[in-house]
Design an enzyme around this catalytic site. Sequence first.
Site, PDB file in Angstrom:
ATOM      1  CG  ASP A  44      -2.175   0.856   0.963  1.00 27.53           C
ATOM      2  OD1 ASP A  44      -2.761   0.751  -0.141  1.00 27.53           O
ATOM      3  OD2 ASP A  44      -2.529   1.655   1.840  1.00 27.53           O
ATOM      4  CB  CYS A 135      -8.618   5.224  -4.193  1.00 27.07           C
ATOM      5  SG  CYS A 135      -7.328   5.478  -3.023  1.00 27.07           S
ATOM      6  CE1 TYR A 139      -8.725   1.009   0.506  1.00 30.21           C
ATOM      7  CE2 TYR A 139      -7.426   1.664   2.405  1.00 30.21           C
ATOM      8  CZ  TYR A 139      -7.619   0.841   1.329  1.00 30.21           C
ATOM      9  OH  TYR A 139      -6.718  -0.169   1.070  1.00 30.21           O
ATOM     10  CE1 TYR A 165      -6.954   5.268   4.594  1.00 26.49           C
ATOM     11  CE2 TYR A 165      -6.328   3.443   6.017  1.00 26.49           C
ATOM     12  CZ  TYR A 165      -6.011   4.353   5.018  1.00 26.49           C
ATOM     13  OH  TYR A 165      -4.754   4.361   4.446  1.00 26.49           O
ATOM     14  CD  GLU A 207      -9.359   0.661  -3.675  1.00 31.93           C
ATOM     15  OE1 GLU A 207      -9.172   0.104  -2.593  1.00 31.93           O
ATOM     16  OE2 GLU A 207      -8.611   1.560  -4.102  1.00 31.93           O
TER      17      GLU A 207
HETATM   18  C1  LIG Z   1      -5.285   0.320  -2.467  1.00 24.98           C
HETATM   19  C2  LIG Z   1      -5.742   1.505  -1.673  1.00 24.98           C
HETATM   20  N1  LIG Z   1      -6.881   2.138  -2.030  1.00 24.98           N
HETATM   21  C3  LIG Z   1      -7.259   3.242  -1.309  1.00 24.98           C
HETATM   22  C4  LIG Z   1      -6.553   3.730  -0.257  1.00 24.98           C
HETATM   23  C5  LIG Z   1      -6.989   4.950   0.504  1.00 24.98           C
HETATM   24  N2  LIG Z   1      -6.227   6.083   0.148  1.00 24.98           N
HETATM   25  C6  LIG Z   1      -5.395   3.058   0.064  1.00 24.98           C
HETATM   26  N3  LIG Z   1      -4.609   3.454   1.092  1.00 24.98           N
HETATM   27  N4  LIG Z   1      -4.974   1.940  -0.651  1.00 24.98           N
END
Ligand SMILES: Cc1ncc(CN)c(N)n1
Length: 221
Positions: A44, A135, A139, A165, A207
């Site tokens: 990530d 994204c 989240y 989050y 995702e």
């Molecule tokens: C794969 C992913 N997608 C979304 C997010 C949230 N910014 C994240 N940290 N990582």
Amino acid sequence: MSFTQYLREKADSIWQANHKHPFVQEIGSGTLDIEAFKYYMKQDYLYLIEYSRVFALGAVKAPDLETMAIFSNYLQSTLNEEMALHRSYAKRLGISEEELENEEPAATTLSYSSYMISEAQKGSLAHLIAAILPCAWSYAEIGQTLATIPGAMDHPNYGEWVQMYQSEEFAEIANWLKQQLDSLTASVNEKEKEQLEAIFIRSSQFEYLFWEMSYQQRSWT
Ligand SMILES: Cc1ncc(CN)c(N)n1
């Protein structure tokens, strides 16, 4: 119905699968294998480096100074707040900063981040936002759902992740992106809307693949 509400409905089955994914469920119950979480954190971090570049491209494509400043603000908060969470987890989990930055991207990380960058570079500002909205928005939705599970926000391993989050500040990013996309699409034709829908759906699918990759700790094989 706003365009972003329409997109959310169209992507609902994928988003429900994201909510139900064992990686997400086990963060909520606190039972996730810590090795899967470490793997996720490292991948990530790489993903967020590329996601930050998309915010920088948003500032380049912004039509006015106000929009430019907001993209630069979210670039700043991703690099220094969201990624600080990853750096702090890495420290706690025995992963050095060098190891974080030198991690090889797994197939899904590389495909998702390359996809976002490519859509952001070749398309309009609306295309860029359609690529990153799942994204930010998914989240925020997941964080807020997990925060309702008793004890999830205080869990010694996963509590901080849930706190980040589910926060108002994090939800603001998604809300602002939604407003931008709704106003940018107020006068676009159906063909353009179909393209934006396809991008939104593709990023939503990525995702899902990212949760799956992390749960399986799968790299290239
Ligand atoms: C794969 C992913 N997608 C979304 C997010 C949230 N910014 C994240 N940290 N990582």
